[in-house]
Motif scaffolding. Structure first.
Motif, PDB file in Angstrom:
ATOM      1  N   UNK A 168       0.955  -1.195   0.160  1.00 12.83           N
ATOM      2  CA  UNK A 168       0.097   0.090   0.235  1.00 12.83           C
ATOM      3  C   UNK A 168       0.818   1.189  -0.107  1.00 12.83           C
ATOM      4  N   UNK A 169       2.054   1.165   0.624  1.00 12.49           N
ATOM      5  CA  UNK A 169       2.946   2.456   0.284  1.00 12.49           C
ATOM      6  C   UNK A 169       3.393   2.845  -1.107  1.00 12.49           C
ATOM      7  N   UNK A 170       3.432   4.150  -1.346  1.00 10.65           N
ATOM      8  CA  UNK A 170       3.842   4.630  -2.497  1.00 10.65           C
ATOM      9  C   UNK A 170       5.064   5.750  -2.443  1.00 10.65           C
ATOM     10  N   UNK A 200       4.774   0.310 -11.056  1.00 11.70           N
ATOM     11  CA  UNK A 200       5.412   1.434 -11.442  1.00 11.70           C
ATOM     12  C   UNK A 200       4.734   2.225 -12.616  1.00 11.70           C
ATOM     13  N   UNK A 201       4.423   3.610 -12.176  1.00 11.45           N
ATOM     14  CA  UNK A 201       3.603   4.341 -13.270  1.00 11.45           C
ATOM     15  C   UNK A 201       4.314   5.576 -13.322  1.00 11.45           C
ATOM     16  N   UNK A 208      -2.131  11.268  -6.099  1.00 12.70           N
ATOM     17  CA  UNK A 208      -2.111  11.186  -4.915  1.00 12.70           C
ATOM     18  C   UNK A 208      -0.756  11.645  -3.935  1.00 12.70           C
ATOM     19  N   UNK A 209       0.351  12.041  -4.942  1.00 19.50           N
ATOM     20  CA  UNK A 209       1.479  12.559  -4.592  1.00 19.50           C
ATOM     21  C   UNK A 209       1.968  13.589  -5.337  1.00 19.50           C
ATOM     22  N   UNK A 210       2.666  14.556  -4.426  1.00 21.23           N
ATOM     23  CA  UNK A 210       3.018  15.723  -5.049  1.00 21.23           C
ATOM     24  C   UNK A 210       4.242  15.422  -6.134  1.00 21.23           C
ATOM     25  N   UNK A 267       6.072   4.577  -7.437  1.00 19.23           N
ATOM     26  CA  UNK A 267       6.039   2.857  -7.495  1.00 19.23           C
ATOM     27  C   UNK A 267       5.017   2.828  -6.154  1.00 19.23           C
ATOM     28  N   UNK A 268       4.311   1.919  -6.339  1.00 20.99           N
ATOM     29  CA  UNK A 268       3.276   1.429  -5.259  1.00 20.99           C
ATOM     30  C   UNK A 268       3.413  -0.085  -4.871  1.00 20.99           C
TER      31      UNK A 268
END
Length: 97
Positions: A24-26, A53-54, A78-80, A89-90
């Motif tokens: 669940x961590x990104x 990986x996106x 969801x991330x800056x 990466x998640x």
């Protein structure tokens, strides 16, 4: 046996486990050198089926390369989006060892 996904540091041309990421961590990605992803500061994560990986659009990356005073703050999935970032990466699942 299920384990958290290991994170490595590059020391003397060898990868040494220094941390772990949980399901669940990104986190941002700054380099992609198959089969590993660079998380910044010589920290690496192995590309496996346990991760996703996106990469952002070319337009977002171009805006991100503008000088810091004029580049807009961009939130992507969801991330800056930070200068130099090429993706994220998640962790999808625990690593099976």
């Amino acid at each position: 046996m299920n384990k958290t996904t290991p994170v490595y540091v590059l020391e003397n041309n060898r990868l040494k486990k220094v941390s772990e990421m949980l399901k669940g961590q990104s986190t941002p990605v700054y380099q992609s050198i198959s089969p590993v992803l660079g998380l910044g500061g010589d920290i690496w994560l192995e590309q496996t089926k346990a991760i996703s990986y996106e990469t952002p659009s070319k337009e977002m990356i171009a805006k991100n390369q503008l000088p810091e005073k004029i580049h807009p703050k961009q939130i992507w999935k969801g991330l800056e989006l930070h200068p130099g970032q090429i993706g994220k990466v998640t962790i999808l699942q625990d690593t099976v060892i």
